[in-house]
Write a protein that holds these residues in place. Structure first.
Motif, PDB file in Angstrom:
ATOM      1  N   ALA A 121       0.834  -1.207   0.000  1.00 29.76           N
ATOM      2  CA  ALA A 121       0.000   0.000   0.000  1.00 29.76           C
ATOM      3  C   ALA A 121       0.865   1.252   0.000  1.00 29.76           C
ATOM      4  O   ALA A 121       0.568   2.222  -0.694  1.00 29.76           O
ATOM      5  CB  ALA A 121      -0.927  -0.009   1.211  1.00 29.76           C
ATOM      6  N   SER A 122       1.951   1.218   0.761  1.00 36.25           N
ATOM      7  CA  SER A 122       2.829   2.380   0.812  1.00 36.25           C
ATOM      8  C   SER A 122       3.441   2.647  -0.563  1.00 36.25           C
ATOM      9  O   SER A 122       3.445   3.784  -1.043  1.00 36.25           O
ATOM     10  CB  SER A 122       3.930   2.150   1.848  1.00 36.25           C
ATOM     11  OG  SER A 122       4.902   3.150   1.758  1.00 36.25           O
ATOM     12  N   ALA A 123       3.943   1.598  -1.196  1.00 34.18           N
ATOM     13  CA  ALA A 123       4.541   1.762  -2.523  1.00 34.18           C
ATOM     14  C   ALA A 123       3.485   2.240  -3.523  1.00 34.18           C
ATOM     15  O   ALA A 123       3.779   3.050  -4.402  1.00 34.18           O
ATOM     16  CB  ALA A 123       5.172   0.452  -2.988  1.00 34.18           C
ATOM     17  N   ASP A 134       1.326   6.903  -6.827  1.00 38.51           N
ATOM     18  CA  ASP A 134       0.353   7.960  -7.108  1.00 38.51           C
ATOM     19  C   ASP A 134       0.952   9.343  -6.845  1.00 38.51           C
ATOM     20  O   ASP A 134       0.684  10.301  -7.578  1.00 38.51           O
ATOM     21  CB  ASP A 134      -0.904   7.765  -6.249  1.00 38.51           C
ATOM     22  CG  ASP A 134      -1.654   6.490  -6.645  1.00 38.51           C
ATOM     23  OD1 ASP A 134      -1.327   5.913  -7.713  1.00 38.51           O
ATOM     24  OD2 ASP A 134      -2.542   6.065  -5.889  1.00 38.51           O
ATOM     25  N   LEU A 135       1.775   9.428  -5.812  1.00 37.02           N
ATOM     26  CA  LEU A 135       2.402  10.720  -5.495  1.00 37.02           C
ATOM     27  C   LEU A 135       3.403  11.120  -6.576  1.00 37.02           C
ATOM     28  O   LEU A 135       3.557  12.309  -6.896  1.00 37.02           O
ATOM     29  CB  LEU A 135       3.111  10.637  -4.139  1.00 37.02           C
ATOM     30  CG  LEU A 135       2.165  10.604  -2.929  1.00 37.02           C
ATOM     31  CD1 LEU A 135       2.884  10.084  -1.688  1.00 37.02           C
ATOM     32  CD2 LEU A 135       1.595  11.999  -2.668  1.00 37.02           C
ATOM     33  N   GLY A 155       7.837  12.558 -13.252  1.00 35.78           N
ATOM     34  CA  GLY A 155       8.138  11.958 -14.545  1.00 35.78           C
ATOM     35  C   GLY A 155       8.457  12.978 -15.620  1.00 35.78           C
ATOM     36  O   GLY A 155       8.932  12.613 -16.692  1.00 35.78           O
ATOM     37  N   SER A 156       8.192  14.270 -15.358  1.00 43.35           N
ATOM     38  CA  SER A 156       8.573  15.263 -16.359  1.00 43.35           C
ATOM     39  C   SER A 156      10.092  15.447 -16.352  1.00 43.35           C
ATOM     40  O   SER A 156      10.659  15.976 -17.302  1.00 43.35           O
ATOM     41  CB  SER A 156       7.856  16.593 -16.104  1.00 43.35           C
ATOM     42  OG  SER A 156       8.211  17.098 -14.848  1.00 43.35           O
ATOM     43  N   ASP A 183       6.710   7.079   1.291  1.00 40.99           N
ATOM     44  CA  ASP A 183       5.943   6.268   0.334  1.00 40.99           C
ATOM     45  C   ASP A 183       6.626   6.267  -1.033  1.00 40.99           C
ATOM     46  O   ASP A 183       6.729   5.227  -1.689  1.00 40.99           O
ATOM     47  CB  ASP A 183       4.512   6.808   0.195  1.00 40.99           C
ATOM     48  CG  ASP A 183       3.659   6.554   1.444  1.00 40.99           C
ATOM     49  OD1 ASP A 183       4.037   5.673   2.253  1.00 40.99           O
ATOM     50  OD2 ASP A 183       2.640   7.230   1.602  1.00 40.99           O
ATOM     51  N   ILE A 184       7.091   7.427  -1.449  1.00 42.07           N
ATOM     52  CA  ILE A 184       7.772   7.520  -2.743  1.00 42.07           C
ATOM     53  C   ILE A 184       9.053   6.686  -2.719  1.00 42.07           C
ATOM     54  O   ILE A 184       9.337   5.939  -3.664  1.00 42.07           O
ATOM     55  CB  ILE A 184       8.075   8.992  -3.097  1.00 42.07           C
ATOM     56  CG1 ILE A 184       6.772   9.726  -3.419  1.00 42.07           C
ATOM     57  CG2 ILE A 184       9.040   9.080  -4.277  1.00 42.07           C
ATOM     58  CD1 ILE A 184       6.928  11.217  -3.658  1.00 42.07           C
ATOM     59  N   ALA A 185       9.811   6.798  -1.637  1.00 44.47           N
ATOM     60  CA  ALA A 185      11.043   6.009  -1.527  1.00 44.47           C
ATOM     61  C   ALA A 185      10.715   4.524  -1.625  1.00 44.47           C
ATOM     62  O   ALA A 185      11.396   3.767  -2.326  1.00 44.47           O
ATOM     63  CB  ALA A 185      11.770   6.324  -0.218  1.00 44.47           C
ATOM     64  N   ASN A 186       9.663   4.109  -0.949  1.00 47.83           N
ATOM     65  CA  ASN A 186       9.280   2.696  -1.011  1.00 47.83           C
ATOM     66  C   ASN A 186       8.972   2.281  -2.447  1.00 47.83           C
ATOM     67  O   ASN A 186       9.349   1.195  -2.884  1.00 47.83           O
ATOM     68  CB  ASN A 186       8.067   2.426  -0.113  1.00 47.83           C
ATOM     69  CG  ASN A 186       8.463   2.313   1.343  1.00 47.83           C
ATOM     70  OD1 ASN A 186       9.625   2.081   1.655  1.00 47.83           O
ATOM     71  ND2 ASN A 186       7.516   2.484   2.237  1.00 47.83           N
ATOM     72  N   TYR A 187       8.304   3.152  -3.175  1.00 43.05           N
ATOM     73  CA  TYR A 187       8.012   2.806  -4.572  1.00 43.05           C
ATOM     74  C   TYR A 187       9.299   2.707  -5.379  1.00 43.05           C
ATOM     75  O   TYR A 187       9.495   1.754  -6.134  1.00 43.05           O
ATOM     76  CB  TYR A 187       7.070   3.821  -5.233  1.00 43.05           C
ATOM     77  CG  TYR A 187       6.815   3.429  -6.670  1.00 43.05           C
ATOM     78  CD1 TYR A 187       5.923   2.408  -6.963  1.00 43.05           C
ATOM     79  CD2 TYR A 187       7.533   3.993  -7.717  1.00 43.05           C
ATOM     80  CE1 TYR A 187       5.722   1.973  -8.269  1.00 43.05           C
ATOM     81  CE2 TYR A 187       7.348   3.564  -9.019  1.00 43.05           C
ATOM     82  CZ  TYR A 187       6.440   2.555  -9.288  1.00 43.05           C
ATOM     83  OH  TYR A 187       6.267   2.120 -10.567  1.00 43.05           O
ATOM     84  N   LEU A 188      10.190   3.683  -5.185  1.00 41.47           N
ATOM     85  CA  LEU A 188      11.431   3.679  -5.978  1.00 41.47           C
ATOM     86  C   LEU A 188      12.230   2.398  -5.735  1.00 41.47           C
ATOM     87  O   LEU A 188      12.862   1.876  -6.644  1.00 41.47           O
ATOM     88  CB  LEU A 188      12.278   4.911  -5.644  1.00 41.47           C
ATOM     89  CG  LEU A 188      11.691   6.253  -6.088  1.00 41.47           C
ATOM     90  CD1 LEU A 188      12.587   7.398  -5.652  1.00 41.47           C
ATOM     91  CD2 LEU A 188      11.474   6.290  -7.598  1.00 41.47           C
TER      92      LEU A 188
END
Ligand code: HEC
Length: 123
Positions: A33-35, A40-41, A48-49, A115-120
């Motif tokens: 869920a965190s990732a 989404d964040l 991405g730009s 959360d962003i770090a977890n996704y990365l």
């Protein structure tokens, strides 16, 4: 590599417990869920730009370095060791680490940065 990433996220959970609000209370930052919130964040903040980011549509910017194999990168912005705490520190205030960087301070909360770090680290 997936196993390595998970270990890093668990380390973030342990190391960041005091600073970032902890791992208890049912919101374990190592969860999917965190990732997912991180994904989404990333979309919402337009990362991405400037960056290529795996799994994020239209994230194909070349202003900053590609984040596609992020966990294999030994250093963040060429100077910080790549671990979850340092990624959060970078995301919260890039200029505090490198006053000349063009990466903007996006006004993230510590929770959002985590959360962003977890996704990365899933990349
Ligand atoms: C205006 C363009 C821009 C935007 C928007 C931007 N960045 Fe960056 N980012 C950069 C640049 C340029 C660097 C390289 C910094 C340096 O080395 O000084 C960087 C570096 C990074 C790094 C370190 C990567 C490495 O391998 O060294 C991470 C992680 C990162 N950005 C994540 C993000 C995230 C997540 C977002 C959205 C919340 C974001 N960036 C938004 C331009 C941007």
């Amino acid at each position: 590599m997936r196993g390595l990433g998970q270990a890093a996220v668990v380390a973030a959970c342990l190391a960041g417990a005091g600073l970032l609000g902890g791992c208890g209370g049912g919101s374990d930052p190592a969860t999917k869920a965190s990732a997912e919130r991180g994904h989404d964040l990333i979309v919402k903040n337009g990362c991405g730009s400037c960056h290529r980011i795996g799994g994020v549509e239209r994230a194909n910017g070349d202003v900053g370095p590609s984040l596609e194999k992020f966990q294999a990168n030994p250093r963040i912005a060429g100077r910080l060791p790549n671990n979850p705490d340092e990624v959060v520190r970078w995301l919260l205030n890039p200029q505090a680490i490198d006053p000349t960087t063009v990466m903007p301070n996006l006004g993230l909360t510590p929770e959002q940065a985590r959360d962003i770090a977890n996704y990365l680290y899933t990349q």
